[in-house]
Enzyme design. Structure first.
Site, PDB file in Angstrom:
ATOM      1  N   GLU A 102     108.441  32.833 -42.642  1.00 36.76           N
ATOM      2  CA  GLU A 102     108.968  34.682 -43.054  1.00 36.76           C
ATOM      3  C   GLU A 102     110.254  34.937 -42.532  1.00 36.76           C
ATOM      4  OE1 GLU A 102     106.119  37.649 -43.971  1.00 36.76           O
ATOM      5  OE2 GLU A 102     106.549  37.792 -46.305  1.00 36.76           O
ATOM      6  N   GLU A 122      98.594  34.800 -47.095  1.00 34.16           N
ATOM      7  CA  GLU A 122      98.446  35.915 -46.845  1.00 34.16           C
ATOM      8  C   GLU A 122      97.377  36.542 -47.985  1.00 34.16           C
ATOM      9  OE1 GLU A 122     101.150  34.878 -46.343  1.00 34.16           O
ATOM     10  OE2 GLU A 122     102.679  35.752 -45.354  1.00 34.16           O
TER      11      GLU A 122
END
Ligand code: 3HC
Length: 720
Positions: A102, A122
């Site tokens: 990210e 995730e």
């Protein structure tokens, strides 16, 4: 934790938080101040973000989840990166995962070492990439690829990431040098078209179609899990909503996951995976202070289904195996089967044809035990009979070189009783593989009273070498897996006598998340094995089992499984078991009215009145009985910590990872509730003595507040 280094007109933010440069609070602070400083520094014209050591950040710091969050959030750091008026280049190496990727997606450019990998794992923690990963990735890759990457959690190698547009350039030389050169080349170029928040999802019009397809896929593949569904909802938002609203939706969906029981269980499982193989003996010997022996060759005794699959585990990692079977015909069959199984692996692209050839070259079949004199490790996999195993171990002890380890694949028998047949009890241990051994990840390694620390170190090490999740347990009847799972089997059958049908019990446990209910498992493995073991045990004790037998040594007994055996219903292999199948070895199980008749007539003949058994009772009787046994396993020191039990259930018994394992599940239900229900069932079923509550459970449940799972062993055990 973030070093700020200026070289000419380039500022380098070097993240230094070993071992994986996780984005802990101090790293987030360091990145934010670094970006601010670089933007204020008149001499700086471009910024490089890079990781020190082995990797770019591999994600947020998982240990921080579940604690009160601390600012700056990763999103705020990322927004400062994207808003920078000076180009920011993320230079990736190692594994740029989760929050790490990210950070890179907030940057204006991404270059990467050609050996690096990127990904959003995730979902495996029951989360979604919650720092705008779900709304930024589709802007680079398109929806289908983003949905696949985010819902699978898989790592993508750098060349593939380049192809998808995630990366701008691959680097083969010095990453930092190349990053600086790259940074110089983009100074002064417009940045808006590099800011992903300013770019539209190019295939947004097709989002509903992609969403429906991907949703159907994740519901099939990740049954019962909420994270993949939330990932997809957020990705859909990226295409349907303005950027800011999509980010808000992502944050809400992330929060929902972060506070979910599933994410708590998956995060626990992440650390349990790493903790379980770290063994320690009561003597103080441990993985830290004991060296394993080097194993260069192995003999597997017994070339049945189990022995053959065990042999495959070794040869496919290059360890030569002598496979010994008395009967030449059985041996030749086994060698043929092994060849076919490896051929199947080639077809599935798990190994290459060359690897298959190399594996078979180091496999030798023999019909004489004398041939094993020179091997380093023996794994015995003959029929589950103590006398037979003792005979084999006594012979092995005479034949094998003194340094060789002698291990048994027994699934229940006491290792101490096998070790006494030899003059080397320190070198005797259990290596309990789970069927099918070449596929199942679990290896339950068992030490006995005399097993030496170096033997333990060696079997744990070899387990790792052959790609297994190895967990160490102390010897006892059934070890951890079979000892606890026996309660599930018993209660499942007793509930048939009281009113349930096999499909009722299986459905409830499968809806709970178990890979298979106990009756489908029995049909798969064959009920004849269990029958033979029951008959042998009864014979040893001078007991005659009949259909009328309802108690053995004062313990409740059900003869229903024996009735099935007498009817020739051995399971899938005979096309009939607790279910009916279209033909022998067919896989689809159909409820069978004949079984309903068998159960009803069994109950009538014994005068048992049937009743409706609610789903909650099925869960409690199967799982709480096993959990109570799990606490006994802990209090006796058979398992060193609850994580070991949970990992055994996840990898060996199909327990849903998103529930953590039976012990973690118990921690979520609450120990008071578990204890009360165990007492209730003990009252109701006094002839099933395993319902007697564990002392450790009673003690832990008596605390006014819940005792956290990581304090269940050491403190309480010493106080018992
Ligand atoms: N947070 C905290 N600790 C971490 C961590 C993380 N993200 N990743 C790894 N660790 C710890 C491990 O627990 C282990 O600690 P230990 O030595 O005390 O047991 C140590 O780092 C080394 O880890 P591994 O043993 O797993 O090392 P490997 O080299 O085998 O694997 C890896 C490295 C591939 C990076 C692997 O550790 C991994 O997959 N880590 C998790 C990655 C991940 O899930 N990232 C996403 C996090 S969630 C997130 O980013 C949310 C964001 O979107 C907002």
């Amino acid at each position: 934790m973030v070093d700020y280094i200026v070289d000419g007109n380039i500022a380098v933010l070097e993240i230094n938080n070993p071992p994986v440069n996780a984005l802990s609070i101090h790293v987030r602070e360091g990145l934010l101040t670094g970006i601010q400083k670089a933007n204020q520094d008149g001499s700086v014209q471009a910024i490089v973000i890079i990781g020190k050591g082995s990797t770019f950040p591999s994600g947020a710091d998982i240990r921080e989840f579940g604690k009160p969050p601390k600012e700056p959030w990763l999103t705020a750091v990322g927004e400062a990166i994207e808003a920078s008026e000076k180009p920011v280049i993320s230079a990736l190496h190692g594994t740029a995962l989760g929050g790490g990727l990210e950070v890179a997606l907030f940057s204006h450019y991404r270059i990467a070492d050609e050996r690096s990998r990127v990904g959003f794992p995730e979902v495996k923690l029951g989360l979604l990439p919650g720092a705008q990963g779900t709304i930024r990735l589709p802007r680079l890759t398109g929806l289908a690829v983003a949905m696949r990457i985010i819902t699978s959690g898989d790592h993508i190698n750098a060349p593939e990431a380049l192809k998808y547009g995630i990366l701008d350039k691959l680097i083969s030389g010095n990453l930092l040098q190349e990053a600086k050169t790259f940074a110089k080349s983009v100074i002064g170029k417009p940045l808006d078209n590099r800011r992903l928040s300013k770019i539209a999802v190019r295939d947004a019009a097709t989002v509903d179609k992609h969403f429906d397809e991907a949703l159907a896929e994740v519901k099939r593949k990740y049954k019962g899990m909420i994270a993949p569904v939330n990932c997809l909802k957020s990705i859909r938002g990226s295409a349907k909503l303005p950027f800011v609203e999509a980010a808000r939706l992502e944050a809400a969906l992330f929060r929902e996951l972060l506070t979910s029981a599933q994410s708590a269980a998956l995060r626990y499982s992440f650390f349990a995976d790493r903790s379980a193989p770290r063994w320690k003996l009561p003597s103080g010997a441990s993985i830290e202070n004991t060296k394993p022996d080097i194993i260069k060759s192995v003999a597997v005794i017994g070339a049945g289904t189990m022995g053959s699959a065990i042999a495959i585990c070794f040869i496919r990692v290059g360890i030569p195996v002598l496979l010994v079977e008395q009967n030449d015909k059985l041996l030749q069959n086994a060698l043929k089967n092994i060849g076919q199984i490896l051929q199947g692996s080639v077809k599935l692209n798990r190994i290459t044809a060359d690897q298959r050839k190399q594996s078979l070259q180091i496999l030798r079949g023999e019909t004489s035990l004398d041939i094993v004199s020179d091997v380093d490790l023996v794994v015995e996999a003959v029929f589950e009979n103590l006398k037979l195993k003792q005979e084999i171990f006594a012979r092995l002890d005479k034949i094998c070189k003194p340094s060789a380890l002698l291990c048994s694949n027994t699934s229940t028998l006491d290792i101490d009783k096998i070790a006494v047949a030899t003059n080397r009890p320190g070198k005797v241990a259990g290596m309990h593989f789970f069927a099918p051994a070449h596929i199942m990840k679990l290896l339950e390694n068992v030490y006995g009273t005399h097993t030496s620390p170096s033997t333990v170190a060696t079997i744990m090490d070899i387990g790792k070498r052959i790609g297994k999740v190895s967990v160490l347990v102390r010897t006892c009847d059934g070890f951890v897996a079979n000892r606890m799972n026996r309660m599930v089997g018993n209660e499942a059958v007793f509930m048939l006598e009281e009113g349930a049908l096999p499909q009722d019990v299986d459905r409830v446990l499968e809806d709970f998340g178990m890979a298979m209910g106990p009756f489908r498992v029995t049909d798969l493995s064959g009920s004849d094995v269990g029958w033979r073991i029951r008959q042998e045990r009864a014979k040893e004790q001078g007991i005659q089992l009949t259909y009328e037998t309802r108690f053995v040594n004062g313990e409740r007994y059900s003869s229903l499984p024996d009735r099935l055996y007498e009817l020739g219903r051995y399971g899938q292999k005979t096309g009939k078991g607790w279910y009916r199948y279209e033909k022998p070895f067919a896989r689809t199980a159909y409820p069978d009215p004949e079984i309903t008749d068998v159960i009803n007539s069994h109950c009538r003949s014994l005068g048992i009145e049937r009743r409706v058994i609610p789903p909650q009772e099925i869960i409690e009787r199967c799982l709480f009985a096993a959990i109570n046994e799990g606490f006994k396993v802990l209090e006796e020191g058979v398992a060193e910590k609850p994580e070991n039990i949970d990992i055994i259930w996840q990898y060996g018994l199909g327990f849903p990872r998103y529930r953590g394992g039976p012990m973690f599940y118990a921690s979520q239900v609450g120990l008071k509730t578990i204890y009360e229900r165990v007492c209730y069932y003990y009252d109701a079923f006094p002839h099933s003595s395993y319902w007697a509550p564990s002392d450790l459970l009673r003690k832990l449940a008596s605390h006014s507040t819940e005792v956290p799972i990581d304090q269940w062993t050491s403190k309480e055990r010493s106080r018992l």
